[in-house]
Each structure stands twice: as structure tokens, then as C-alpha cells.
Design an enzyme around this catalytic site. Sequence first.
Site, PDB file in Angstrom:
ATOM      1  N   LEU B  20       0.829  -1.211   0.000  1.00  0.00           N
ATOM      2  CA  LEU B  20       0.000   0.000   0.000  1.00  0.00           C
ATOM      3  C   LEU B  20       0.863   1.260   0.000  1.00  0.00           C
ATOM      4  CD1 LEU B  20      -3.060  -0.547   2.362  1.00  0.00           C
ATOM      5  CD2 LEU B  20      -2.758  -1.131  -0.024  1.00  0.00           C
ATOM      6  N   HIS B  21       1.601   1.473  -1.064  1.00  0.00           N
ATOM      7  CA  HIS B  21       2.378   2.711  -1.129  1.00  0.00           C
ATOM      8  C   HIS B  21       1.446   3.825  -1.603  1.00  0.00           C
ATOM      9  CE1 HIS B  21       3.071   2.703  -5.559  1.00  0.00           C
ATOM     10  NE2 HIS B  21       2.858   1.425  -5.388  1.00  0.00           N
ATOM     11  N   ALA B  22       2.010   4.979  -1.901  1.00  0.00           N
ATOM     12  CA  ALA B  22       1.163   6.162  -2.092  1.00  0.00           C
ATOM     13  C   ALA B  22       0.047   5.987  -3.116  1.00  0.00           C
ATOM     14  CB  ALA B  22       2.030   7.353  -2.470  1.00  0.00           C
TER      15      ALA B  22
END
Lengths: 597, 94
Positions: B20-22
Site C-alpha cells: 500500500l504505497h502512495a
Amino acid sequence: MSVTHNIEKVFHATAASLGIAIGPALVIRELHKSYAEPEDKVIPPEDSDCEVERFNVALDQARDELEELRVRIQGVLEEREANVFDAHLMIVDDKMLMDEVEDMIRRHHHCAEYSFFKVVDRYVTAISVMPDPYIKERAADIKDVASRVLGLMLNRQGVALDKLTEKSIVIAHDLSPSATATLDREKVLAFVIETGSNTSHTAILARSMQIPAIVGAKGVMQDVENGDLLIVDGFVGTVIVLPEGDTRKLYEAKATREEKFYVDLMRESKLRSETTDGFAVQLAANLESLDEVESAIKFGMYGVGLFRTEYMYMTPGKRPGEEELFNTFRKLIAEINGKPVVIRTLDIGGDKLADNLGVINETNPFLGLRAIRLCLKQERQLLREQIRAILRASAYGNLKIMFPMVSCSEEIVELKSIMQECMGQLDREGRNFNKNIEVGIMIETPAAVAVADVLAEMVDFFSIGTNDLVQYTSAIDRDNEAVAYLYRPEHPAILKMINQVMEAARNKGIWVSVCGEMAGDPRYTPLLVGLGVHEFSMNSVAIGAIRRIIRKLSLHEAEEVAKRAMACRTSDDALNESLQLLAKISPDITELAFKGI
Amino acid sequence: MGISEQCHCDEVTVQNSLGLHARPASQLVKLALTFEAEILFEKDGESVSAKSLMGLLMLSAGCGTVLKISATGDDGRTALEAMVELINRKFDEE
């Protein structure tokens, strides 16, 4: 304000662009600098609503600014990247964050900026220690947005450098090349930055824009306040803060004297650039936009030795097509009355400004996909547009084409075949062009020097890009202050390489230009003349000084100096050979030479 | 708790390689904001609102993380299904 602040203070740093300026300071505090804990003020409960409202207003403004930015980058970036930008907007819209800040204002009576900083910083701290690098990086995004909001609450807005209202001397920690390029020449009297060296791209831009500039002025931001009167001496690299009356008079006189010196040089602009024993050197200009043509003619240029096309790709969201390029080249030809022009195809990558093209972040951009490599691998369509535009414009004047960053003969073969294709197309379309257009390459990699004899058989001319050649040969990044002292164009290794290129060119009967900074620096003129360089292409402001030196040199003496310099053990010794000859023939120029043009 | 306030729950494993990166996080927030329901993501006992980008980033949910999602509200069921589906689709990344 403390009393000590009113005492004249002098800074010495690196002169990056000639000229003297006297005027009020405009200090640019960078946005990231404003990511710091603000003062904690107590807000009485009855003012809570007001304080929350102040916070919301700042968020709204930040949102507007970000949305405007997003629109500006649309079409430039891929949708995927633009989505990352959405993340910035989402931080401004983050409900959880807003609730927490409101809570701090209402229940704990902290002021808006302090509450906001405290809440955000908790996230920043937590996120920046996370093991996942992709998430860790987001701390920077959050800081970026937070600085914007903090700045708005504290009225520390970023200054629009292209829209200044009064004439000022800009003081900043750093100015990116793109920020420098948009400086309003009418309003910015000079600029002083804390970082950089005089070979950084920002410095080069300052010279071509003729804005006096000083770089590497560490600590200057601390001692200058907005509106302080400053003197900037771009000849020697001095900044004087709050000068006394006498100092100011002294500099006003110096400014007048320097101006006279330049006026004198201008008077000589029609004289031949020839040594006392008849060796003619062409003095050409490096240009990047049509705006510079007029002054270059005034300085007495023989032609355009290097027309950079990068700058046409610099406006965000804009990418010129073939027609726009063609029209620019045609105008250029029309404005310089039949003088020769060398147009260089796109040289983006490395330290150049590439916001506009999908250039990937590389760990080592100087050794990466830049210039002709980028064009051949990723931007063939763009390269074709450039070649077609240059060919079409060649029907109207003396136009030559030049390819940057060539490191092997295969690249030339490939480029020539693309040129052939373009010529075939133009023929079929019934368009005119010069079938025998001269084709040249930049010599800026040590590999190209080593095989110069082979390359010389394939092209009509060479142009030595000394800035990059020095960097690649000595393995130093000229923008890295820690190693900048090793950037020595007078290094015997460089002189020998130029000599090798000259020999290869002489054997094949092609001509050679030098278009790096070395060409416009009087200290190197005897060496380059002595090595037999046919054309010097430089910032037009330097043409006058170089002409005066060449007219006092004899080829014979210069050759002796070059030979001795090549055999020197150290760079200092090599440079001294040149300076001694200069001192003998032209003492007034030596003064100028040490000023580090 | 009334019927409309019923809590819908599910578990899902983050499968896209970067977690769940940006960008995925902002896709989730965008989607969450289209629902009325209160949507919570829970990992190791820590729970955050799916409508907060910072909250989601704080979860530090890398590939392979098991997340518990709960949605409370009238459109809770649809919200939950939509969130699970986006995560299972690997955010259209791969």
C-alpha cells in the site's frame, strides 16, 4: 533589529556571471525550510472557531495551489505519475488529520500552525522510520505539502520569480536551472546563491542571461534580510551587505569603469579575429533562444557555433513540433543575415532540464540515457522532427547539424541512416533542403577522443564540448562542491586530448570548434589558439575579450606555449604557461582573466 | 446497533508487489470517499480510517500483509466489496 545588523558585511564567494549590481535584497526562503516547528501560541477558547477557520482557509489555499499545479503538469506526466500527485491533494483533504488538528485547537488551545505541525510531524516521524522504502519516501511528500500549508498560515509564500514587482537582488539557498531560466531579466539585478559552482548549469544560464551572479556563498541567507541594500560584484565574487556610503561610491565608480571597458571592446567588434601572424579564428556564439541574437551580433559574432534546442522543450506542458522548430530555425537564419549556424539536436539528460520529457530518474544520469542516446532509444520521433526541421530550414541559409554525446561510430551510422530516411521523405513531399548539409558531432567523451581518427572520416566537423569532456575525463561532477577543485580544463590530460582531436581532424581535413566554457575564458585562449582550434564558440558576452587577446597573440608563440603546457606535470604549471604569455601581451586582459569569466 | 448499522467485515491479503504505497493508498481513499459508510482497516490491532491517506500509509502494509476491513453504514456491504475487489485486483498495477 539588533544594532550589529547595520554594520557593513562582506562575503567572498565564487563569481559566476560578470557585472556589478546595487539594489535591495529579496530573500527567497525555500519551502522545505519552512518545515520546522512554529512557535506555540495559546488560543483562548472563545477564539477557537476563528483559529479553526484560519486553518481551513490555509488548507483551501493549498488545495487551490496544488490543483493548479496538477493542471499544469497534466499531459506532461503519465496518468500514473499524476496520480501520485493526487496523493498531495489527499493529504490536504485528509479527514483524520483535520479532525486531530481541530481537536488540538479546541481542546488543547494550541494555535493552528503549531497544532498542524505537531499532528503532521507525528505521521512524518512514524512513516520515515518504516522499513518499506516505498512508504518511507512518502514522508517527503507529506513534508512538502505541510510546508506549503505552514507557509500559507505564516504568510511565507513562495515568491514568483517571474513576476517581481520591483528591481531586486535575489538571495536564495539554491536556484534550480528551471527557476533561473524563468527569472525576469528586467527585475532581477543579480542573484546570489549558497550552493553551486561557476560551472553549474545555473551559473551558465546566468551568464547567458547577463545577470550578475555569485554562487557558493555559504551562510549568506543568515545575514541578509529582505530589503537590505546589497552590492554584488560579479567580477570578483563579492557580496556587500548594507554598504556604507563610501563603499557604495567606490562600487558605482567600478561599475562605470567596467561598463567603459565593455564599450571599448564593443568598438573593436568589427575587427578581424586574427593573430599577429595571420591565423584566423572564427568567434561564434552559443545561443539558446532568438532573444539573444541581437546582443550576439552587437558583440561581433561570426556565426552561431552552437544553437541549443533544449530550451524549446522547457516550458511545462509544451513540446514543440516540427513546424515550430522549423519556424524558429528559419527566423534565426533570417535574423543573422546569412552567417553560419550550427544547430545541435536535443541534449537533455544529466544536469539539463527535463521536466517536460518522460526522463526516468537514474542513479547516475551523467552516465545514463542522455542526449543522443535518449533520442535514439526513447525519442526517435522527436529526433526525426528535429532533423526534418533542420533540413527544411537548411534551404534558407548556411545551416549545419550537430549531434551531442557521441561515444562510438555506430551512433553516427545510425544517425546518418535516420537522416537519409528524413531526406527521402522530404524529397517525396517535394520540399527543399540542402542535400550537402554539413554534419558534425560533439566530442565530449574520452572514447570519442580516442577514436577521433575514425570519426573524422564520417563527419564534416567536430565541436569539442570541454565542460563534459573535462568531467568525463577527470571523473568528477562539476556541481559537486567537494570535488569541484579537480575540474581543471588546463589539466595536461585535457590539452593532450584536444591535441589528439586536432591531429585527427587535420589528417582528414575537417574543421574543429570548441564550444565549452573554455572557449570564452581568456585564460585558455593562448592554449586553444596554440592547439590550432579553428572556431571558438562561446557566450557572446566574452567575444570582445577573446578577440582582443587573439589580435595580440602570435600563432607561433601560442603553439610553443601549448606544447610546453601539454608537457607540464601539473595543471597549475600548464595554466601558468598560458597566463605568463597573457601578462606579456595584454596586461589589462590578465586582470579580466583572473576574474573568472 | 440497528440493521442499517450492521458491520460488514472481511479479510484480504495485499498482493501487489509494492504494497500500500502512495498510489494504491490514494486509490483506496478515493474509493472510500465515495461511500457513506465508516470504513476501517486493521492490521496487528491497529485500526485506521480508509478515508485517510496518512492513516493507510501508517499501516505500512507491504505485500503479503493480511488486512481486516470493516464497513459500517447503509452502504457498508457495497463499500466492503469494492475495497476488497480493488485490493484483489492489485490496483491494476500488475
